[in-house]
Design an enzyme around this catalytic site. Structure first.
Site, PDB file in Angstrom:
ATOM      1  CG  ASP A   1      -1.996   1.006   1.217  1.00  0.00           C
ATOM      2  OD1 ASP A   1      -2.351   1.464   0.111  1.00  0.00           O
ATOM      3  OD2 ASP A   1      -2.515   1.346   2.293  1.00  0.00           O
TER       4      ASP A   1
ATOM      5  CG  ASN B   1      -2.898 -12.568  -7.244  1.00  0.00           C
ATOM      6  OD1 ASN B   1      -3.917 -13.027  -6.712  1.00  0.00           O
ATOM      7  ND2 ASN B   1      -2.945 -11.948  -8.409  1.00  0.00           N
TER       8      ASN B   1
ATOM      9  CE  LYS C   1       1.868 -14.306  -9.082  1.00  0.00           C
ATOM     10  NZ  LYS C   1       1.211 -15.462  -9.706  1.00  0.00           N
TER      11      LYS C   1
ATOM     12  NE  ARG D   1     -12.507  13.093  -7.412  1.00  0.00           N
ATOM     13  CZ  ARG D   1     -12.932  12.416  -6.340  1.00  0.00           C
ATOM     14  NH1 ARG D   1     -12.154  12.243  -5.289  1.00  0.00           N
ATOM     15  NH2 ARG D   1     -14.145  11.915  -6.315  1.00  0.00           N
ATOM     16  CE  LYS D   2     -12.160   6.183 -12.305  1.00  0.00           C
ATOM     17  NZ  LYS D   2     -13.244   5.293 -12.771  1.00  0.00           N
TER      18      LYS D   2
END
Ligand SMILES: CCCCCCCCCCCC(=O)SCCNC(=O)CCNC(=O)[C@H](O)C(C)(C)COP(=O)(O)OP(=O)(O)OC[C@H]1O[C@@H](n2cnc3c(N)ncnc32)[C@H](O)[C@@H]1OP(=O)(O)O
EC number: 3.1.2.2
Length: 237
Positions: free
Chosen positions: A161, A180, A182, A203-204
């Site tokens: 994050d 994921n 792994k 804004r994304k």
């Protein structure tokens, strides 16, 4: 792996013992870490080597510092508290001054920087602005254990994050994180998180990353994230 971790811990405990009764940031112990004001803890830059860093982490750090010399890369400093401007952006958006929250939050700090040296999250992020990507060097300490001997997946998610967020710049919130896992990450090992901005749509911000071993042979995780620039016209609470 566990033996090297124990050795690392021994040196950490030794350092802790030496520190007792002394100011937390005695300069003989952490010469590379800078203090910018008398408010020691708040303004210390944590993205610099300390004695708990393994050989691998120091080596990679030095390699990236070299890349910074021509200006193509920069090392991102890391503080327990956000800069004044960033804090203002978020405070305006999230906090209602009528609730007196500012006082309650006066002790708040970034939780990845709340551990003693070497016990939790040791990391530094380098950014290449032209290529819109970052490289995060991360050593997860013994307090981040999940399955015995292995890094907790939540700790990995936290670092992912932060690594993805470091590609964004400005005030953003994580809207979606998809990971994921792994291969399990050995506790106290160093991993490299390569993150990039894939797409910007209003804004994304769409981002992705992979987490690999230092020798790049092991792919530990892959992740994508959607971050949203906070809208100053909106309040979320
Ligand atoms: C070293 C330094 C580095 C330091 C770097 C440090 C980085 C640290 C990062 C830590 C960040 C966190 O932990 S943040 C904490 C965890 N996250 C949260 O708590 C976020 C909670 N959610 C929210 O507050 C809100 O939902 C927001 C802010 C994400 C979005 O709300 P909003 O501003 O009202 O936006 P909204 O209109 O709903 O959505 C805007 C557009 O995004 C889309 N959208 C919104 N959410 C989603 C979603 N989950 N999945 C798909 N799409 C979505 C909408 O459809 C819309 O698309 P369209 O119609 O425009 O096409």
């Amino acid at each position: 792996m566990l033996r090297s971790c124990t050795a690392g811990l021994r040196s950490i405990w030794a350092l802790r013992g030496r520190r007792e009764g002394a100011p937390r940031l005695s300069t003989d112990l952490q010469p590379a870490r800078r203090l910018f004001s008398t408010e020691k803890v708040i303004h210390k830059d944590w993205a610099l080597p300390n004695p708990s860093w393994s050989k691998d982490l120091k080596l990679l750090f030095d390699q990236f510092m070299k890349k910074c010399e021509d200006g193509s890369w920069e090392r991102l400093p890391s503080y327990k508290r956000r800069s004044t401007q960033e804090s203002e952006d978020f405070t305006t958006y999230f906090l209602d001054p009528k609730l007196g929250e500012e006082e309650r939050l006066s002790q708040a700090q970034l939780f990845t920087r709340g551990f003693e040296d070497g016990l939790g999250f040791e990391y530094v992020i380098f950014k290449n602005n032209d290529e819109k990507r970052t490289v995060c060097l991360f050593q997860g300490g013994p307090y981040l254990q999940g399955v015995p001997g292995l890094l907790h997946g939540g700790a990995m998610a936290t670092m992912i994050d932060i690594a993805l967020g470091s590609c964004t710049g400005g005030a953003v919130m994580t809207a979606n994180l998809n990971i994921n896992f792994k291969r399990p990450v050995p506790l106290c090992s160093v991993v490299v998180i390569n993150s990039q901005l894939d797409k910007l749509e209003g804004r994304k911000l769409f981002l992705s990353c992979n987490v690999r071993s230092v020798d790049e042979k092991t792919l530990y995780s892959e992740a994508t994230g959607l971050f949203i620039k906070v809208d100053p016209e909106k309040r979320s609470t």
